[in-house]
Design an enzyme around this catalytic site. Structure first.
Site, PDB file in Angstrom:
ATOM      1  N   ASP A  12       2.220 -10.904   7.082  1.00 58.07           N
ATOM      2  CA  ASP A  12       0.821 -10.782   6.614  1.00 58.07           C
ATOM      3  C   ASP A  12       0.681  -9.482   5.826  1.00 58.07           C
ATOM      4  O   ASP A  12       1.546  -8.602   5.894  1.00 58.07           O
ATOM      5  CB  ASP A  12      -0.145 -10.766   7.818  1.00 58.07           C
ATOM      6  CG  ASP A  12      -1.608 -10.614   7.386  1.00 58.07           C
ATOM      7  OD1 ASP A  12      -2.027 -11.292   6.431  1.00 58.07           O
ATOM      8  OD2 ASP A  12      -2.337  -9.796   7.993  1.00 58.07           O
ATOM      9  N   SER A  13      -0.444  -9.352   5.145  1.00 58.11           N
ATOM     10  CA  SER A  13      -0.713  -8.116   4.404  1.00 58.11           C
ATOM     11  C   SER A  13      -0.924  -6.934   5.351  1.00 58.11           C
ATOM     12  O   SER A  13      -0.949  -5.795   4.896  1.00 58.11           O
ATOM     13  CB  SER A  13      -1.969  -8.299   3.560  1.00 58.11           C
ATOM     14  OG  SER A  13      -3.077  -8.474   4.420  1.00 58.11           O
ATOM     15  N   TYR A  44      -4.724  -7.332   0.373  1.00 54.07           N
ATOM     16  CA  TYR A  44      -4.169  -8.111  -0.734  1.00 54.07           C
ATOM     17  C   TYR A  44      -5.283  -8.839  -1.492  1.00 54.07           C
ATOM     18  O   TYR A  44      -5.135  -9.147  -2.665  1.00 54.07           O
ATOM     19  CB  TYR A  44      -3.204  -9.181  -0.197  1.00 54.07           C
ATOM     20  CG  TYR A  44      -1.804  -8.714   0.106  1.00 54.07           C
ATOM     21  CD1 TYR A  44      -1.481  -7.357   0.211  1.00 54.07           C
ATOM     22  CD2 TYR A  44      -0.778  -9.644   0.302  1.00 54.07           C
ATOM     23  CE1 TYR A  44      -0.175  -6.959   0.499  1.00 54.07           C
ATOM     24  CE2 TYR A  44       0.519  -9.247   0.580  1.00 54.07           C
ATOM     25  CZ  TYR A  44       0.820  -7.909   0.683  1.00 54.07           C
ATOM     26  OH  TYR A  44       2.110  -7.520   0.966  1.00 54.07           O
ATOM     27  N   GLY A  45      -6.363  -9.131  -0.772  1.00 54.95           N
ATOM     28  CA  GLY A  45      -7.398 -10.034  -1.299  1.00 54.95           C
ATOM     29  C   GLY A  45      -8.101  -9.552  -2.548  1.00 54.95           C
ATOM     30  O   GLY A  45      -8.693 -10.336  -3.281  1.00 54.95           O
ATOM     31  N   CYS A  75      -1.004 -15.398   6.301  1.00 55.93           N
ATOM     32  CA  CYS A  75      -1.959 -14.731   5.426  1.00 55.93           C
ATOM     33  C   CYS A  75      -2.479 -15.793   4.457  1.00 55.93           C
ATOM     34  O   CYS A  75      -1.695 -16.376   3.693  1.00 55.93           O
ATOM     35  CB  CYS A  75      -1.219 -13.619   4.675  1.00 55.93           C
ATOM     36  SG  CYS A  75      -2.205 -12.766   3.441  1.00 55.93           S
ATOM     37  N   ASN A  76      -3.776 -16.058   4.519  1.00 56.11           N
ATOM     38  CA  ASN A  76      -4.361 -17.085   3.635  1.00 56.11           C
ATOM     39  C   ASN A  76      -4.194 -16.683   2.178  1.00 56.11           C
ATOM     40  O   ASN A  76      -3.970 -17.519   1.306  1.00 56.11           O
ATOM     41  CB  ASN A  76      -5.849 -17.246   3.929  1.00 56.11           C
ATOM     42  CG  ASN A  76      -6.114 -17.827   5.304  1.00 56.11           C
ATOM     43  OD1 ASN A  76      -6.289 -19.013   5.459  1.00 56.11           O
ATOM     44  ND2 ASN A  76      -6.127 -16.983   6.320  1.00 56.11           N
ATOM     45  N   THR A  77      -4.318 -15.378   1.917  1.00 61.68           N
ATOM     46  CA  THR A  77      -4.263 -14.882   0.539  1.00 61.68           C
ATOM     47  C   THR A  77      -2.868 -15.080  -0.050  1.00 61.68           C
ATOM     48  O   THR A  77      -2.712 -15.631  -1.143  1.00 61.68           O
ATOM     49  CB  THR A  77      -4.647 -13.382   0.530  1.00 61.68           C
ATOM     50  OG1 THR A  77      -5.892 -13.233   1.216  1.00 61.68           O
ATOM     51  CG2 THR A  77      -4.771 -12.852  -0.874  1.00 61.68           C
ATOM     52  N   GLU A 154      -7.993  -3.294   9.932  1.00 62.14           N
ATOM     53  CA  GLU A 154      -6.810  -2.436   9.781  1.00 62.14           C
ATOM     54  C   GLU A 154      -7.002  -1.095  10.498  1.00 62.14           C
ATOM     55  O   GLU A 154      -6.058  -0.508  11.001  1.00 62.14           O
ATOM     56  CB  GLU A 154      -6.498  -2.197   8.300  1.00 62.14           C
ATOM     57  CG  GLU A 154      -5.859  -3.390   7.597  1.00 62.14           C
ATOM     58  CD  GLU A 154      -4.456  -3.718   8.108  1.00 62.14           C
ATOM     59  OE1 GLU A 154      -3.663  -2.793   8.313  1.00 62.14           O
ATOM     60  OE2 GLU A 154      -4.182  -4.913   8.333  1.00 62.14           O
ATOM     61  N   CYS A 186      -9.523 -15.910   6.802  1.00 64.29           N
ATOM     62  CA  CYS A 186      -8.587 -14.802   6.587  1.00 64.29           C
ATOM     63  C   CYS A 186      -8.100 -14.441   7.986  1.00 64.29           C
ATOM     64  O   CYS A 186      -8.904 -14.403   8.938  1.00 64.29           O
ATOM     65  CB  CYS A 186      -9.312 -13.613   5.952  1.00 64.29           C
ATOM     66  SG  CYS A 186      -8.433 -12.040   6.087  1.00 64.29           S
ATOM     67  N   HIS A 188      -7.331 -11.817   9.403  1.00 62.53           N
ATOM     68  CA  HIS A 188      -7.904 -10.624  10.038  1.00 62.53           C
ATOM     69  C   HIS A 188      -9.219 -10.952  10.777  1.00 62.53           C
ATOM     70  O   HIS A 188      -9.583 -10.255  11.735  1.00 62.53           O
ATOM     71  CB  HIS A 188      -8.228  -9.549   8.991  1.00 62.53           C
ATOM     72  CG  HIS A 188      -7.033  -8.775   8.499  1.00 62.53           C
ATOM     73  ND1 HIS A 188      -6.080  -9.320   7.669  1.00 62.53           N
ATOM     74  CD2 HIS A 188      -6.651  -7.485   8.710  1.00 62.53           C
ATOM     75  CE1 HIS A 188      -5.159  -8.390   7.390  1.00 62.53           C
ATOM     76  NE2 HIS A 188      -5.492  -7.272   8.010  1.00 62.53           N
TER      77      HIS A 188
HETATM   78  N1  DGL Z   1      -5.018 -11.484   6.311  1.00 66.29           N
HETATM   79  C1  DGL Z   1      -5.003 -11.951   4.983  1.00 66.29           C
HETATM   80  C2  DGL Z   1      -5.561 -13.336   4.820  1.00 66.29           C
HETATM   81  O1  DGL Z   1      -5.428 -14.129   5.702  1.00 66.29           O
HETATM   82  C3  DGL Z   1      -5.326 -11.052   3.847  1.00 66.29           C
HETATM   83  C4  DGL Z   1      -6.209  -9.912   3.991  1.00 66.29           C
HETATM   84  C5  DGL Z   1      -6.090  -8.976   2.819  1.00 66.29           C
HETATM   85  O2  DGL Z   1      -5.117  -8.236   2.788  1.00 66.29           O
HETATM   86  O3  DGL Z   1      -6.960  -8.994   1.929  1.00 66.29           O
HETATM   87  O4  DGL Z   1      -6.091 -13.669   3.810  1.00 66.29           O
END
Ligand code: DGL
Length: 257
Positions: A12-13, A44-45, A75-77, A154, A186, A188
């Site tokens: 994941d990010s 990452y988003g 990580c969805n992104t 985070e 997401c 998180h």
């Molecule tokens: N946890 C990540 C997700 O599921 C990305 C969060 C991020 O880094 O923006 O999208």
């Protein structure tokens, strides 16, 4: 090492994918895991697509070099940005992605109004547009990007007035709209699910993708004859691009909440 005994690589990010890792461990406690979080580069988003792709590919290469028998992109992104490229590059490795749990939110129960929360990148990707197209006929779907929310998680700031005020402002329109369900799109966000529930109210059903992703991982491992036959509890190893003692404590804490 025998293929089935090798670890599952989870990526994941940052610390968010631990919401998927905990579902994996709960379903397959006898597997070994390497969890890599790229906290140094989170979020990452709100990055450019090419950058997310480059980081994702770098970390997947690392996990494979570390001996992973399968990769869970928790990580969805990163999934929305790169999963088809990864699958084409590594056709023989089970490569499991995650996508916002829109399907169960719309189909598992009558939910006329469904809110989807995600990162700006997930929500603006082609892959997400295609997902919405499938379910738009069955519910009114609202999409809400949440820039800033990942940073709270985070920092390990899961409760308190800061996060509460942030979420109250973000979610205010949907209290007014009386949504029936909310998708935590997401990885998180499940760590602030209690706060989201408190703000939206108990009548709103929350959905997250972790348990479905864990079931899919088990199915893919079984298909490839890669399930670990060991009866003993496996080992979880945390790696992070910013592995301070506080980050490691946060990782261990999140695995058990
Ligand atoms: N946890 C990540 C997700 O599921 C990305 C969060 C991020 O880094 O923006 O999208």
């Amino acid at each position: 090492m025998e293929d089935a005994k090798r670890p599952i690589g989870v990526f994941d990010s940052g610390v968010g994918g631990i919401s998927v890792l905990r579902a994996l461990v709960s379903l397959m406690p006898n597997e070994n895991y390497i969890y890599f979080g790229d906290s140094l580069h989170a979020p990452y988003g709100s990055k450019r697509l090419q950058e997310v792709r480059a980081l994702t590919e770098q970390h997947v290469t690392h996990l494979l070099e570390a001996g992973a028998k399968a990769i869970v992109v928790a990580c969805n992104t990163a999934t929305s940005a790169d999963i088809s490229i990864l699958r084409a590059r590594y056709p023989h490795i089970p490569m499991i992605g995650i996508e916002p749990a829109v399907k169960p939110a719309v189909l598992s129960k009558e939910h006329p109004k469904v809110l989807v929360l995600g990162t700006p990148m997930t929500i603006h990707q082609e892959k997400f547009a295609r997902l919405l197209e499938k379910y738009e006929g069955s519910a009114k779907i609202y999409t809400q990007p949440c820039p800033g929310l990942v940073e709270y998680v985070e920092r390990g700031e899961l409760t308190g007035t800061g996060i509460e005020q942030f979420l109250r402002k973000l979610l205010a329109p949907y209290i007014e709209e009386k949504v029936d369900a909310a998708v935590l799109g997401c990885t998180h966000y499940p760590f602030v699910a209690e706060m989201i529930q408190k703000i939206l109210g108990d009548q709103v059903a929350l959905y997250e993708g972790g348990p479905g992703t864990a079931r899919e991982t088990k199915r893919r491992l079984a298909q490839g004859n890669l399930l670990n036959p060991s009866k003993e509890e496996g080992v979880v190893r945390f790696e992070n691009s910013d592995l301070t003692p506080e980050k490691l404590r946060l990782c261990q804490f999140l695995l058990h909440v």
